[in-house]
Design a protein around this motif. Structure first.
Motif, PDB file in Angstrom:
ATOM      1  N   GLU A   7      25.466  39.863  55.431  1.00 57.77           N
ATOM      2  CA  GLU A   7      25.649  41.291  55.682  1.00 57.77           C
ATOM      3  C   GLU A   7      24.861  42.171  54.717  1.00 57.77           C
ATOM      4  N   PHE A   8      24.260  41.573  53.686  1.00 56.89           N
ATOM      5  CA  PHE A   8      23.567  42.354  52.669  1.00 56.89           C
ATOM      6  C   PHE A   8      22.069  42.394  52.920  1.00 56.89           C
ATOM      7  N   THR A   9      21.466  43.467  52.437  1.00 55.56           N
ATOM      8  CA  THR A   9      20.015  43.604  52.433  1.00 55.56           C
ATOM      9  C   THR A   9      19.613  43.848  50.986  1.00 55.56           C
ATOM     10  N   VAL A  10      18.565  43.164  50.544  1.00 55.99           N
ATOM     11  CA  VAL A  10      18.078  43.320  49.166  1.00 55.99           C
ATOM     12  C   VAL A  10      16.613  43.717  49.216  1.00 55.99           C
ATOM     13  N   ILE A  18      14.815  43.068  52.530  1.00 50.08           N
ATOM     14  CA  ILE A  18      14.961  41.684  52.999  1.00 50.08           C
ATOM     15  C   ILE A  18      16.407  41.511  53.464  1.00 50.08           C
ATOM     16  N   PRO A  19      16.633  41.424  54.786  1.00 50.92           N
ATOM     17  CA  PRO A  19      18.000  41.185  55.258  1.00 50.92           C
ATOM     18  C   PRO A  19      18.394  39.743  54.949  1.00 50.92           C
ATOM     19  N   LEU A  20      19.528  39.581  54.287  1.00 52.99           N
ATOM     20  CA  LEU A  20      19.957  38.229  53.940  1.00 52.99           C
ATOM     21  C   LEU A  20      20.460  37.475  55.165  1.00 52.99           C
ATOM     22  N   ALA A  21      20.522  38.159  56.309  1.00 53.22           N
ATOM     23  CA  ALA A  21      20.791  37.474  57.579  1.00 53.22           C
ATOM     24  C   ALA A  21      19.685  36.455  57.856  1.00 53.22           C
ATOM     25  N   ASN A  22      18.526  36.634  57.208  1.00 50.55           N
ATOM     26  CA  ASN A  22      17.428  35.661  57.328  1.00 50.55           C
ATOM     27  C   ASN A  22      17.859  34.271  56.873  1.00 50.55           C
ATOM     28  N   TYR A  23      18.905  34.211  56.049  1.00 46.35           N
ATOM     29  CA  TYR A  23      19.338  32.937  55.474  1.00 46.35           C
ATOM     30  C   TYR A  23      20.618  32.422  56.130  1.00 46.35           C
ATOM     31  N   LYS A  24      20.918  32.935  57.301  1.00 45.90           N
ATOM     32  CA  LYS A  24      22.109  32.499  58.037  1.00 45.90           C
ATOM     33  C   LYS A  24      22.031  30.987  58.275  1.00 45.90           C
ATOM     34  N   VAL A  59      18.092  27.290  49.889  1.00 46.10           N
ATOM     35  CA  VAL A  59      17.167  28.257  49.304  1.00 46.10           C
ATOM     36  C   VAL A  59      17.770  28.811  48.012  1.00 46.10           C
ATOM     37  N   ILE A  60      16.899  29.168  47.089  1.00 47.01           N
ATOM     38  CA  ILE A  60      17.308  29.838  45.854  1.00 47.01           C
ATOM     39  C   ILE A  60      16.748  31.249  45.912  1.00 47.01           C
ATOM     40  N   LEU A  61      17.566  32.217  45.547  1.00 49.46           N
ATOM     41  CA  LEU A  61      17.111  33.600  45.428  1.00 49.46           C
ATOM     42  C   LEU A  61      17.293  34.029  43.981  1.00 49.46           C
ATOM     43  N   GLY A  62      16.173  34.302  43.313  1.00 46.92           N
ATOM     44  CA  GLY A  62      16.214  34.771  41.936  1.00 46.92           C
ATOM     45  C   GLY A  62      16.207  36.294  41.913  1.00 46.92           C
ATOM     46  N   PHE A  63      17.043  36.863  41.061  1.00 44.95           N
ATOM     47  CA  PHE A  63      17.105  38.310  40.898  1.00 44.95           C
ATOM     48  C   PHE A  63      16.884  38.656  39.432  1.00 44.95           C
ATOM     49  N   PRO A  64      15.683  39.111  39.076  1.00 45.45           N
ATOM     50  CA  PRO A  64      15.432  39.503  37.695  1.00 45.45           C
ATOM     51  C   PRO A  64      16.377  40.631  37.279  1.00 45.45           C
ATOM     52  N   PHE A 128      20.985  33.932  34.100  1.00 47.39           N
ATOM     53  CA  PHE A 128      21.109  32.597  34.684  1.00 47.39           C
ATOM     54  C   PHE A 128      22.555  32.232  35.036  1.00 47.39           C
ATOM     55  N   THR A 129      23.347  33.259  35.390  1.00 47.87           N
ATOM     56  CA  THR A 129      24.619  33.008  36.062  1.00 47.87           C
ATOM     57  C   THR A 129      24.250  32.695  37.505  1.00 47.87           C
ATOM     58  N   LYS A 130      24.906  31.690  38.081  1.00 52.38           N
ATOM     59  CA  LYS A 130      24.514  31.195  39.403  1.00 52.38           C
ATOM     60  C   LYS A 130      25.706  31.226  40.352  1.00 52.38           C
ATOM     61  N   PHE A 131      25.430  31.625  41.598  1.00 56.33           N
ATOM     62  CA  PHE A 131      26.451  31.622  42.650  1.00 56.33           C
ATOM     63  C   PHE A 131      25.963  30.741  43.789  1.00 56.33           C
ATOM     64  N   LEU A 132      26.764  29.747  44.157  1.00 52.43           N
ATOM     65  CA  LEU A 132      26.437  28.877  45.285  1.00 52.43           C
ATOM     66  C   LEU A 132      27.161  29.412  46.515  1.00 52.43           C
ATOM     67  N   ILE A 133      26.394  29.649  47.567  1.00 47.74           N
ATOM     68  CA  ILE A 133      26.940  30.232  48.788  1.00 47.74           C
ATOM     69  C   ILE A 133      26.723  29.253  49.937  1.00 47.74           C
ATOM     70  N   GLY A 134      27.793  29.011  50.688  1.00 45.59           N
ATOM     71  CA  GLY A 134      27.759  28.028  51.765  1.00 45.59           C
ATOM     72  C   GLY A 134      27.074  28.534  53.030  1.00 45.59           C
ATOM     73  N   LYS A 135      26.908  27.627  53.984  1.00 48.40           N
ATOM     74  CA  LYS A 135      26.274  27.950  55.266  1.00 48.40           C
ATOM     75  C   LYS A 135      27.003  29.072  55.995  1.00 48.40           C
ATOM     76  N   ASP A 136      28.309  29.205  55.712  1.00 49.24           N
ATOM     77  CA  ASP A 136      29.107  30.260  56.354  1.00 49.24           C
ATOM     78  C   ASP A 136      28.946  31.614  55.661  1.00 49.24           C
ATOM     79  N   GLY A 137      28.113  31.658  54.609  1.00 51.96           N
ATOM     80  CA  GLY A 137      27.855  32.918  53.922  1.00 51.96           C
ATOM     81  C   GLY A 137      28.891  33.295  52.890  1.00 51.96           C
ATOM     82  N   LYS A 138      29.825  32.390  52.585  1.00 55.26           N
ATOM     83  CA  LYS A 138      30.870  32.674  51.604  1.00 55.26           C
ATOM     84  C   LYS A 138      30.568  31.964  50.283  1.00 55.26           C
ATOM     85  N   VAL A 139      30.982  32.607  49.191  1.00 54.04           N
ATOM     86  CA  VAL A 139      30.746  32.037  47.866  1.00 54.04           C
ATOM     87  C   VAL A 139      31.608  30.789  47.695  1.00 54.04           C
ATOM     88  N   ILE A 140      30.959  29.696  47.325  1.00 59.00           N
ATOM     89  CA  ILE A 140      31.654  28.432  47.066  1.00 59.00           C
ATOM     90  C   ILE A 140      32.066  28.346  45.607  1.00 59.00           C
TER      91      ILE A 140
END
Length: 161
Positions: A7-10, A18-24, A59-64, A128-140
């Motif tokens: 649901e987010f765009t960055v 970049i719509p994060l729907a691209n990573y659905k 995929v990994i998304l880095g955010f400076p 370098f705090t990391k969030f793993l997000i599942g295929k369903d788009g929710k934070v694991i």
């Protein structure tokens, strides 16, 4: 309904949406990165994870982020060059963001609420705090800056299967 990553765009490093729907349907690791941090060598491990799992839908998304000891002072263009030249980074490194405070990017607000840190704190403590997000788009899971990328492989594998 609970929000999801899609649901987010960055903004990318050139300022494009970049719509994060691209990573659905993909497993996504979101990391706040910095070029002048003691954890900066983790770029190497992150790139190794990306290469290992990208063909499986990872995929990994880095955010400076420059909020921790001003360790990411460069422009978006300088950051891209640094990542590429020094670590051969091939995963997407987006535009600079704030991860804490009133100007925190909405994606980061959502991830912090979804997976608070130690003692329930939502603050990001360092780069370098990391969030793993599942295929369903929710934070694991949320990982601390000191967690080495190689130590995430098992969790990533589980999320992909």
């Amino acid at each position: 309904m609970e929000q999801t990553l899609q649901e987010f765009t960055v903004k990318d490093s050139a300022g494009h949406d970049i719509p994060l729907a691209n990573y659905k349907g993909k497993v996504v690791l979101v990391v706040n990165v910095a070029s002048k941090c003691g954890f900066t060598p983790q770029y190497k491990g992150l790139e190794e994870l990306y290469v290992k799992f990208k063909d499986q839908g990872f995929v990994i998304l880095g955010f400076p982020c420059n909020q921790f000891g001003s360790q990411e002072p460069g422009s978006n263009e300088e950051i891209q060059q640094f990542c590429s030249l020094n670590y051969g980074v091939d995963f997407p490194v987006m535009g600079k963001v704030d991860v804490n405070g009133s100007e925190a990017a909405p994606l980061w607000k959502w991830m912090k609420e979804s997976a608070p840190g130690i003692l329930g704190t939502e603050l990001i403590k360092w780069n370098f705090t990391k969030f793993l997000i599942g295929k369903d788009g929710k934070v694991i899971k949320r990982f601390a800056p000191k967690d080495e990328p190689k130590d995430l492989a098992e969790d990533i594998q589980k999320a992909l299967s």
